[in-house]
Design an enzyme around this catalytic site. Sequence first.
Site, PDB file in Angstrom:
ATOM      1  N   ASP A   1       0.796  -1.247  -0.154  1.00  0.00           N
ATOM      2  CA  ASP A   1       0.026  -0.081   0.003  1.00  0.00           C
ATOM      3  C   ASP A   1       0.966   1.154  -0.004  1.00  0.00           C
ATOM      4  O   ASP A   1       2.145   1.091   0.675  1.00  0.00           O
ATOM      5  CB  ASP A   1      -0.948  -0.015   1.285  1.00  0.00           C
ATOM      6  CG  ASP A   1      -2.086   0.714   1.051  1.00  0.00           C
ATOM      7  OD1 ASP A   1      -2.586   1.366  -0.279  1.00  0.00           O
ATOM      8  OD2 ASP A   1      -3.080   0.810   2.045  1.00  0.00           O
TER       9      ASP A   1
ATOM     10  N   TRP B   1       3.107   7.803  -2.277  1.00  0.00           N
ATOM     11  CA  TRP B   1       4.676   7.943  -2.641  1.00  0.00           C
ATOM     12  C   TRP B   1       4.716   8.871  -3.805  1.00  0.00           C
ATOM     13  O   TRP B   1       5.325   9.836  -3.608  1.00  0.00           O
ATOM     14  CB  TRP B   1       5.122   6.673  -2.787  1.00  0.00           C
ATOM     15  CG  TRP B   1       6.596   6.708  -3.058  1.00  0.00           C
ATOM     16  CD1 TRP B   1       7.547   6.566  -1.948  1.00  0.00           C
ATOM     17  CD2 TRP B   1       7.459   6.858  -4.246  1.00  0.00           C
ATOM     18  NE1 TRP B   1       8.929   6.756  -2.624  1.00  0.00           N
ATOM     19  CE2 TRP B   1       8.804   7.096  -3.985  1.00  0.00           C
ATOM     20  CE3 TRP B   1       6.780   7.144  -5.842  1.00  0.00           C
ATOM     21  CZ2 TRP B   1       9.710   7.187  -4.964  1.00  0.00           C
ATOM     22  CZ3 TRP B   1       7.920   7.312  -6.650  1.00  0.00           C
ATOM     23  CH2 TRP B   1       9.088   7.110  -6.228  1.00  0.00           C
TER      24      TRP B   1
ATOM     25  N   ARG C   1       0.210   9.380  -9.836  1.00  0.00           N
ATOM     26  CA  ARG C   1       0.209   8.019  -9.119  1.00  0.00           C
ATOM     27  C   ARG C   1       0.849   6.902  -9.871  1.00  0.00           C
ATOM     28  O   ARG C   1       1.189   6.056  -9.072  1.00  0.00           O
ATOM     29  CB  ARG C   1      -1.427   7.790  -8.822  1.00  0.00           C
ATOM     30  CG  ARG C   1      -2.014   8.723  -7.991  1.00  0.00           C
ATOM     31  CD  ARG C   1      -3.368   8.415  -7.949  1.00  0.00           C
ATOM     32  NE  ARG C   1      -3.605   7.099  -7.606  1.00  0.00           N
ATOM     33  CZ  ARG C   1      -3.701   6.528  -6.466  1.00  0.00           C
ATOM     34  NH1 ARG C   1      -3.467   7.356  -5.282  1.00  0.00           N
ATOM     35  NH2 ARG C   1      -3.689   5.290  -6.049  1.00  0.00           N
TER      36      ARG C   1
ATOM     37  N   THR D   1     -10.450  -7.139  -6.113  1.00  0.00           N
ATOM     38  CA  THR D   1     -11.784  -7.209  -6.801  1.00  0.00           C
ATOM     39  C   THR D   1     -12.308  -5.889  -6.774  1.00  0.00           C
ATOM     40  O   THR D   1     -12.990  -5.310  -7.486  1.00  0.00           O
ATOM     41  CB  THR D   1     -12.466  -8.301  -6.231  1.00  0.00           C
ATOM     42  OG1 THR D   1     -12.620  -8.039  -4.916  1.00  0.00           O
ATOM     43  CG2 THR D   1     -12.303  -9.746  -7.094  1.00  0.00           C
ATOM     44  N   GLU D   2     -12.152  -5.106  -5.717  1.00  0.00           N
ATOM     45  CA  GLU D   2     -12.486  -3.602  -5.410  1.00  0.00           C
ATOM     46  C   GLU D   2     -11.603  -2.632  -6.237  1.00  0.00           C
ATOM     47  O   GLU D   2     -12.320  -1.557  -6.532  1.00  0.00           O
ATOM     48  CB  GLU D   2     -12.258  -3.265  -3.779  1.00  0.00           C
ATOM     49  CG  GLU D   2     -13.476  -4.235  -3.061  1.00  0.00           C
ATOM     50  CD  GLU D   2     -12.795  -5.454  -2.955  1.00  0.00           C
ATOM     51  OE1 GLU D   2     -11.713  -5.661  -2.898  1.00  0.00           O
ATOM     52  OE2 GLU D   2     -13.979  -6.438  -2.888  1.00  0.00           O
ATOM     53  N   ASN D   3     -10.405  -2.945  -6.736  1.00  0.00           N
ATOM     54  CA  ASN D   3      -9.685  -2.097  -7.481  1.00  0.00           C
ATOM     55  C   ASN D   3     -10.359  -1.593  -8.787  1.00  0.00           C
ATOM     56  O   ASN D   3      -9.858  -0.473  -9.406  1.00  0.00           O
ATOM     57  CB  ASN D   3      -8.328  -2.460  -7.812  1.00  0.00           C
ATOM     58  CG  ASN D   3      -7.297  -2.569  -6.641  1.00  0.00           C
ATOM     59  OD1 ASN D   3      -6.368  -3.058  -6.060  1.00  0.00           O
ATOM     60  ND2 ASN D   3      -7.709  -1.667  -5.672  1.00  0.00           N
TER      61      ASN D   3
ATOM     62  N   GLU E   1       0.705 -13.648  11.402  1.00  0.00           N
ATOM     63  CA  GLU E   1       1.379 -12.414  12.364  1.00  0.00           C
ATOM     64  C   GLU E   1       1.141 -11.169  11.535  1.00  0.00           C
ATOM     65  O   GLU E   1       1.619 -11.350  10.380  1.00  0.00           O
ATOM     66  CB  GLU E   1       2.599 -12.563  12.991  1.00  0.00           C
ATOM     67  CG  GLU E   1       2.925 -13.753  13.887  1.00  0.00           C
ATOM     68  CD  GLU E   1       2.222 -13.514  15.396  1.00  0.00           C
ATOM     69  OE1 GLU E   1       2.184 -12.400  15.467  1.00  0.00           O
ATOM     70  OE2 GLU E   1       1.852 -14.708  15.892  1.00  0.00           O
TER      71      GLU E   1
HETATM   72  C1  FPP Z   1      -1.353  -0.004  -3.857  1.00  0.00           C
HETATM   73  O1  FPP Z   1      -1.099   1.355  -3.541  1.00  0.00           O
HETATM   74  C2  FPP Z   1      -1.049  -0.497  -5.064  1.00  0.00           C
HETATM   75  C3  FPP Z   1      -1.499  -1.203  -5.803  1.00  0.00           C
HETATM   76  C4  FPP Z   1      -3.163  -1.175  -5.862  1.00  0.00           C
HETATM   77  C5  FPP Z   1      -0.903  -1.835  -7.025  1.00  0.00           C
HETATM   78  C6  FPP Z   1       0.193  -2.609  -6.664  1.00  0.00           C
HETATM   79  C7  FPP Z   1       0.837  -3.222  -7.713  1.00  0.00           C
HETATM   80  C8  FPP Z   1       2.236  -3.307  -8.142  1.00  0.00           C
HETATM   81  C9  FPP Z   1       3.256  -2.894  -7.228  1.00  0.00           C
HETATM   82  C10 FPP Z   1       2.684  -3.919  -9.191  1.00  0.00           C
HETATM   83  C11 FPP Z   1       2.805  -5.520  -9.186  1.00  0.00           C
HETATM   84  C12 FPP Z   1       3.166  -5.918 -10.665  1.00  0.00           C
HETATM   85  C13 FPP Z   1       3.657  -7.349 -10.706  1.00  0.00           C
HETATM   86  C14 FPP Z   1       3.459  -7.815 -12.078  1.00  0.00           C
HETATM   87  C15 FPP Z   1       3.305  -8.525  -9.720  1.00  0.00           C
HETATM   88  P1  FPP Z   1      -2.125   2.670  -3.444  1.00  0.00           P
HETATM   89  O2  FPP Z   1      -2.361   2.882  -5.137  1.00  0.00           O
HETATM   90  O3  FPP Z   1      -3.544   2.085  -2.965  1.00  0.00           O
HETATM   91  O4  FPP Z   1      -1.486   3.635  -2.817  1.00  0.00           O
HETATM   92  P2  FPP Z   1      -2.448   4.638  -2.317  1.00  0.00           P
HETATM   93  O5  FPP Z   1      -2.967   3.917  -0.970  1.00  0.00           O
HETATM   94  O6  FPP Z   1      -1.127   5.738  -1.801  1.00  0.00           O
HETATM   95  O7  FPP Z   1      -3.274   5.454  -3.147  1.00  0.00           O
END
Ligand code: FPP
Length: 246
Positions: free
Chosen positions: A26, A31, A39, A72-74, A213
């Site tokens: 997360d 970041w 983003r 599934t919520e994304n 944990e």
């Molecule tokens: C959450 O940060 C992150 C995600 C929903 C996507 C994570 C995906 C990757 C790091 C890529 C992985 C790739 C592979 C192929 C395994 P956020 O967007 O919710 O951040 P925020 O909470 O600051 O908005």
Amino acid sequence: MQTRLKELPIDLDRERLPRHVAVIMDGNGRWAQRQGLPRIMGHRRGVDALKDLLRCCKDWGIKALTAYAFSTENWGRPLEEVEFLMTLFERVLRREIDDMMKENVQIQFLGNLSALPQSLQGEIQRSMTKTQDNNGIQFNVATNYGARQEILQAVHAIAQEVQEGKIQLDEIDEALFSRHLYTANVSDPDLLIRTSGEMRLSNFLLWQMAYAELYITDILWPDFDREQFHQALFAYQQRKRRFGKI
Ligand code: FPP
């Protein structure tokens, strides 16, 4: 990314490492916003952090890593971001497959994959087939994953088998239920790491994490490096796991 700390830090006990680590990555968006970037740049950096964590797990002798890449919520995020993520997953898979073979990584995807774009589904199938005999580390990527949906589809499948007379009601136990989840061949996570300080499970591996944990850090995912992982493992090794006993 740090390449030092290749060896297991001396204050960690090799015998008591978690076998399976799960991560909720997360904070990518925050970041990026903090750096004045869009983003999506956070997701790009998030991939680097994940790649380094996978390598670190392998270096330090952890057998399985599961990452929550897309829930599934994304789908409810802005279309532009969803499309970016789908393209990113596909590109990363194509780019990393040779390294995964070299590093002996077995990749597996957990979730309702049939709803993903066709070209991504193709790349997912190729990567799973190509790495299926690797045994260095098991890398599970939860994509279009939701624990409630996973549990419901297991209930449906079991009910159907009962209806067809393939199993009897009294054969339904924890082991049988686990075999009907996406994680049928994956041990339960011992440690869940969640970055960016949110104190939630967010519909991730609800059945499997009954005794995991939990380690929550304020660090945003792109900044989660080997030293952060070291701290998480150190905290884990201070815990007394009782599994409901005394
Ligand atoms: C959450 O940060 C992150 C995600 C929903 C996507 C994570 C995906 C990757 C790091 C890529 C992985 C790739 C592979 C192929 C395994 P956020 O967007 O919710 O951040 P925020 O909470 O600051 O908005």
